[in-house]
Design an enzyme around this catalytic site. Structure first.
Site, PDB file in Angstrom:
ATOM      1  N   GLY A   1       0.742  -1.255   0.000  1.00 37.03           N
ATOM      2  CA  GLY A   1       0.000   0.000   0.000  1.00 37.03           C
ATOM      3  C   GLY A   1       0.768   1.299   0.000  1.00 37.03           C
ATOM      4  O   GLY A   1       0.139   2.362  -0.038  1.00 37.03           O
TER       5      GLY A   1
ATOM      6  N   CYS B   1      -1.119   3.422  -5.622  1.00 32.18           N
ATOM      7  CA  CYS B   1      -1.755   2.246  -5.013  1.00 32.18           C
ATOM      8  C   CYS B   1      -2.840   2.713  -4.061  1.00 32.18           C
ATOM      9  O   CYS B   1      -2.627   3.629  -3.263  1.00 32.18           O
ATOM     10  CB  CYS B   1      -0.721   1.420  -4.251  1.00 32.18           C
ATOM     11  SG  CYS B   1      -1.399  -0.028  -3.416  1.00 32.18           S
TER      12      CYS B   1
END
Length: 346
Positions: free
Chosen positions: A180, A185
């Site tokens: 992440g 993302c």
């Protein structure tokens, strides 16, 4: 349910503490490293920065630029090139600065098998999945190690020590660390899952090195100082996406709006990427990436000079003659603010 109370940190939460140094110049710093991989047994010497296997970063044009630059950086080539294109590049240029990328889908495995059967020599393979915590992934890694005993395998992504150990014991040479933190993302937004990247690198490096394995810090670097922090925290390799996006080597269409030139940059789990490569987002999942416009940045060579120059400068500030020595010379200081932004963030 339980809560871990210990604070976990990102790159933005720390600075290097400077130390007395006998280095006279950045020129004296050696930022290359040499590794012998645990399972493949192969040696590899390079500046250990890898272009991410995204189709606007992990390109063959990027690999050519890295070769021309003579700096030993490598590219995790995205998996969407036709087999013939990959074969020609490997035949003409060799495999030294390339990581051949695959996922866990059957088509990827069959394509790799065909590549090898036709004389291709992918001596370094990157097995890339968003969630490295499934037993299916562990079993897949074991099977690929059995099929390719002499190939160097990088695989991930994970963010905790116990899974790093599991992957290394299953045959992985380099574990990719990061869930992440990437600039395009949205996994943390969509799933609530993640781990602050600096702490993930510190903890995962400790776990890997105890078993003779290595890690690659993947995601979260926004400036050259972050790359140095990743190495200072114990990363053996650092993988970059956004910092290498927007260049001539992105192999993306250049668009112009109001006199400003842009290139698209998107996550490989984004709606854009899945429409481009898979015909759309499968009904059982959601997009976990976003699409942005990056101002056109010209050739990647100037950006590389900034990154590598910043890394050398970090080493001079803490007295590290070699990149290999940087973790031993590193003391991080917790901070609440890194930059004076009164005149902007530049």
């Amino acid at each position: 349910m339980r809560i871990e109370e210990e604070t976990k940190l990102d790159y933005k939460d720390v600075l290097f503490r400077p130390k007395r140094s006998t280095l006279k110049s950045r020129k004296e710093v050696d930022i290359s490293k040499e590794y012998t991989f645990k399972w493949s047994g192969k040696s590899f010497k390079s500046i250990p920065i890898i272009a991410a296997n995204m189709d606007s970063v992990g390109t063959l044009d990027m690999a050519r630029a890295f070769t021309e630059n003579g700096n030993g950086l490598s590219v995790a080539v995205h998996k969407h090139y036709p087999l013939e294109t990959l074969k020609k590049y490997y035949a003409d240029n060799g495999h030294e600065n390339l990581w051949y990328s695959i996922g866990m889908v059957k088509d990827d495995e069959e394509k790799l098998a065909e590549f090898i059967s036709q004389g291709g020599d992918p001596d370094k393979v990157c097995i890339d999945v968003a969630n490295g915590y499934s037993q299916h992934f562990i079993d897949y890694v074991k099977r690929m190690r059995d099929k390719m005993p002499d190939v160097t395998i990088m695989a991930g992504n994970v963010v905790t020590g116990e899974m790093v150990e599991e992957l290394i014991l299953s045959g992985v040479d380099v574990v990719k660390v990061g869930i992440g933190p990437g600039s395009v993302c949205t996994t943390r937004k969509m799933t609530g899952v993640g781990y602050p990247q600096l702490s993930a690198v510190i903890e995962c490096a400790d776990a890997a090195h105890g078993l003779g394995g290595l890690i690659c810090a993947d995601g979260g670097c926004t400036v050259p100082g972050d790359v140095a922090k990743a190495f200072g925290a114990g990363a053996d390799f650092v993988m970059l996406g956004g910092m290498l996006a927007g260049h001539d080597q992105s192999e993306q269409e250049l668009v112009e709006e109001d006199g400003q030139k842009y290139l698209r940059f998107y996550g490989m789990s984004s709606d854009t990427a899945m429409k481009k490569h898979k015909g759309g987002v499968a009904e059982y999942r959601a997009s976990e990436g976003k699409t942005v416009k990056i101002p056109y940045r010209g050739s990647v060579h100037d950006t590389l000079q900034d990154i590598l120059g910043g890394l050398r400068s970090t080493c001079t500030y803490v007295g590290a003659r070699r990149l290999k020595d940087l973790p031993k010379c590193t003391t991080f200081v917790r901070v609440s603010q890194q930059l004076n932004t009164v005149f902007g963030n530049g």
